[in-house]
Scaffold this motif. Structure first.
Motif, PDB file in Angstrom:
ATOM      1  N   THR A 101       0.841  -1.204   0.000  1.00  0.00           N
ATOM      2  CA  THR A 101       0.000   0.000   0.000  1.00  0.00           C
ATOM      3  C   THR A 101       0.876   1.254   0.000  1.00  0.00           C
ATOM      4  O   THR A 101       0.382   2.356   0.264  1.00  0.00           O
ATOM      5  CB  THR A 101      -0.942   0.045   1.222  1.00  0.00           C
ATOM      6  N   ALA A 105      -3.194   6.128  -3.868  1.00  0.00           N
ATOM      7  CA  ALA A 105      -4.343   5.229  -4.050  1.00  0.00           C
ATOM      8  C   ALA A 105      -4.643   4.965  -5.523  1.00  0.00           C
ATOM      9  O   ALA A 105      -5.005   3.840  -5.896  1.00  0.00           O
ATOM     10  CB  ALA A 105      -5.569   5.798  -3.338  1.00  0.00           C
ATOM     11  N   HIS A 106      -4.494   5.983  -6.391  1.00  0.00           N
ATOM     12  CA  HIS A 106      -4.810   5.773  -7.810  1.00  0.00           C
ATOM     13  C   HIS A 106      -3.844   4.781  -8.449  1.00  0.00           C
ATOM     14  O   HIS A 106      -4.230   3.999  -9.328  1.00  0.00           O
ATOM     15  CB  HIS A 106      -4.806   7.102  -8.588  1.00  0.00           C
ATOM     16  N   LYS A 109      -4.792   1.264  -7.198  1.00  0.00           N
ATOM     17  CA  LYS A 109      -5.972   0.772  -7.920  1.00  0.00           C
ATOM     18  C   LYS A 109      -5.568   0.186  -9.271  1.00  0.00           C
ATOM     19  O   LYS A 109      -6.067  -0.883  -9.679  1.00  0.00           O
ATOM     20  CB  LYS A 109      -7.002   1.885  -8.110  1.00  0.00           C
ATOM     21  N   TYR A 112      -3.911  -3.255  -8.526  1.00  0.00           N
ATOM     22  CA  TYR A 112      -4.866  -4.275  -8.089  1.00  0.00           C
ATOM     23  C   TYR A 112      -5.802  -4.660  -9.244  1.00  0.00           C
ATOM     24  O   TYR A 112      -6.107  -5.839  -9.436  1.00  0.00           O
ATOM     25  CB  TYR A 112      -5.692  -3.784  -6.899  1.00  0.00           C
ATOM     26  N   ASP A 113      -6.239  -3.661 -10.008  1.00  0.00           N
ATOM     27  CA  ASP A 113      -7.123  -3.941 -11.147  1.00  0.00           C
ATOM     28  C   ASP A 113      -6.433  -4.834 -12.177  1.00  0.00           C
ATOM     29  O   ASP A 113      -7.046  -5.750 -12.743  1.00  0.00           O
ATOM     30  CB  ASP A 113      -7.569  -2.639 -11.822  1.00  0.00           C
ATOM     31  N   GLU A 138      -8.202   6.501   2.840  1.00  0.00           N
ATOM     32  CA  GLU A 138      -8.380   6.411   1.393  1.00  0.00           C
ATOM     33  C   GLU A 138      -8.020   5.019   0.875  1.00  0.00           C
ATOM     34  O   GLU A 138      -8.729   4.441   0.023  1.00  0.00           O
ATOM     35  CB  GLU A 138      -7.527   7.477   0.689  1.00  0.00           C
ATOM     36  N   LYS A 139      -6.945   4.453   1.397  1.00  0.00           N
ATOM     37  CA  LYS A 139      -6.515   3.125   0.958  1.00  0.00           C
ATOM     38  C   LYS A 139      -7.452   2.039   1.487  1.00  0.00           C
ATOM     39  O   LYS A 139      -7.715   1.046   0.796  1.00  0.00           O
ATOM     40  CB  LYS A 139      -5.068   2.883   1.379  1.00  0.00           C
ATOM     41  N   LEU A 142     -10.387   2.110  -0.784  1.00  0.00           N
ATOM     42  CA  LEU A 142     -10.062   1.455  -2.050  1.00  0.00           C
ATOM     43  C   LEU A 142     -10.189  -0.058  -1.924  1.00  0.00           C
ATOM     44  O   LEU A 142     -10.831  -0.713  -2.753  1.00  0.00           O
ATOM     45  CB  LEU A 142      -8.645   1.834  -2.497  1.00  0.00           C
ATOM     46  N   LEU A 143      -9.577  -0.614  -0.887  1.00  0.00           N
ATOM     47  CA  LEU A 143      -9.644  -2.065  -0.694  1.00  0.00           C
ATOM     48  C   LEU A 143     -11.079  -2.526  -0.454  1.00  0.00           C
ATOM     49  O   LEU A 143     -11.500  -3.573  -0.966  1.00  0.00           O
ATOM     50  CB  LEU A 143      -8.741  -2.483   0.471  1.00  0.00           C
ATOM     51  N   SER A 145     -13.631  -1.308  -1.741  1.00  0.00           N
ATOM     52  CA  SER A 145     -14.394  -1.244  -2.995  1.00  0.00           C
ATOM     53  C   SER A 145     -14.372  -2.565  -3.760  1.00  0.00           C
ATOM     54  O   SER A 145     -15.190  -2.784  -4.651  1.00  0.00           O
ATOM     55  CB  SER A 145     -13.848  -0.118  -3.892  1.00  0.00           C
ATOM     56  N   TYR A 146     -13.454  -3.455  -3.401  1.00  0.00           N
ATOM     57  CA  TYR A 146     -13.387  -4.764  -4.054  1.00  0.00           C
ATOM     58  C   TYR A 146     -14.222  -5.822  -3.326  1.00  0.00           C
ATOM     59  O   TYR A 146     -14.366  -6.942  -3.843  1.00  0.00           O
ATOM     60  CB  TYR A 146     -11.933  -5.245  -4.125  1.00  0.00           C
TER      61      TYR A 146
END
Length: 317
Positions: A101, A105-106, A109, A112-113, A138-139, A142-143, A145-146
């Motif tokens: 991490t 964050a972008h 992403k 990970y994507d 923020e991180k 992001l996590l 969101s999966y």
């Protein structure tokens, strides 16, 4: 249901392998290690140089992962190896080496994507290994969101609960950083795992047993990985050990220690790992002269022969 629960506990502890099989309806689940090319804040000068004194990051990453050129190719190749060699049919994508991490964050992403872009229903999880001082809201968001598509676990290196130890090993963060990170994920959808190392030569037996009490007090901790300290080539500790060897666990001593530790561990915590093992060509000590499966068998047999059961000495929060 009773038979599957019994399988999870047949070794006397809440065992990750059978737990996965029960969770995923009998499928054989395998972690595919991915190297995202990250570094660490105590390697790049942000907090220090040289990394943790016990660490040669290559020792924790199979060479086949280190040689694959792209994240997506690592996933594809890793899944194929696991299908062929381990008869796996479901997969958790595991960003393991260094601090996964430690980037905006972008950028995370994008990484990970890419790892999850293989587009197969056989990928069931995402696992991210990191340091507690490289976590922020923020991180975490992001996590999270999966989590509508995958089970996501966040693995943080606790290593020791003692700030003096963390300073001695050049960790670059404190135990308070871990406590703050755990506070941030108190009500999170993420599955939280912490990683510990036992056997720093200045920590006493009783000091190490207290790790269980500290882990127990955080209900958000779902998984743990227990490792014994091993000394590897390319590490600061390796250089010191060669100059003046210090006490490390024998396999018998470590198994005895786990027999004392496990009854103190909260029974709902799933044990992902009881020990760690680096590549033989990098390992300096302790060299137990056994394969990974043989070490696992030896420890499991000692736990069973003593009638050890995880959580029997846990008295509640």
């Amino acid at each position: 249901m009773e038979s599957t629960v019994a399988a999870v506990w047949e070794k006397g502890y809440n065992n990750y392998g059978p737990w996965l099989k029960e969770k995923y309806k009998g499928h054989r689940v395998f972690k595919v290690i991915v190297d995202g090319g990250f570094t660490c804040p105590n390697r790049d000068g942000s907090k220090g140089y040289g990394g943790c004194t016990y660490c040669n990051v290559d020792s924790f990453t199979p060479s086949v992962s280190r040689n694959a050129p792209t994240v997506r190719e690592q996933v594809i190749q890793g899944m194929e190896r696991a299908r062929t060699g381990n008869k796996a049919d479901k997969f958790i994508i595991y960003f393991q080496p260094n601090t996964n991490t430690y980037a905006p964050a972008h950028y995370l992403k994008m990484m990970y994507d890419e790892a999850l872009s293989y587009g197969t229903e056989d990928i069931v999880g995402l696992s991210i290994g990191t340091r507690p001082d490289c976590i922020d809201p923020e991180k975490i968001a992001l996590l999270e969101s999966y989590t509508d598509r995958f089970d996501v676990d966040l693995e943080m290196g606790m290593e020791s609960i003692y700030n003096d130890t963390l300073a001695q090993i050049n960790r670059g963060c404190s135990h308070d950083d871990l406590v703050k990170a755990l506070k941030m994920v108190e009500n999170s959808k993420l599955d939280i795992c912490v990683h510990t190392i036992f056997g720093f030569p200045w920590e006493t037996h009783e000091m190490m047993l207290r790790y269980a009490d500290e882990i127990n007090r955080f209900p958000q901790i779902k998984f743990v990985k227990f490792h014994h300290l091993h000394i590897v080539e390319g590490s600061v500790m390796g250089v010191k050990y060669k100059r003046q060897p210090f006490k490390v666990f024998s396999i018998d001593e470590y198994a005895d220690f786990l027999c004392e530790l496990l009854p103190r561990v909260r029974p709902d915590i799933v044990i992902q790992r009881l020990f760690g093992l680096s590549d033989r060509e990098l390992l300096i000590a302790p060299n137990w002269g056994l394969k990974k499966s043989e070490i696992q068998y030896y420890i499991d047999q000692k736990i069973l022969s003593r009638g050890v059961v995880q959580g029997t000495r846990f008295t509640g929060l």
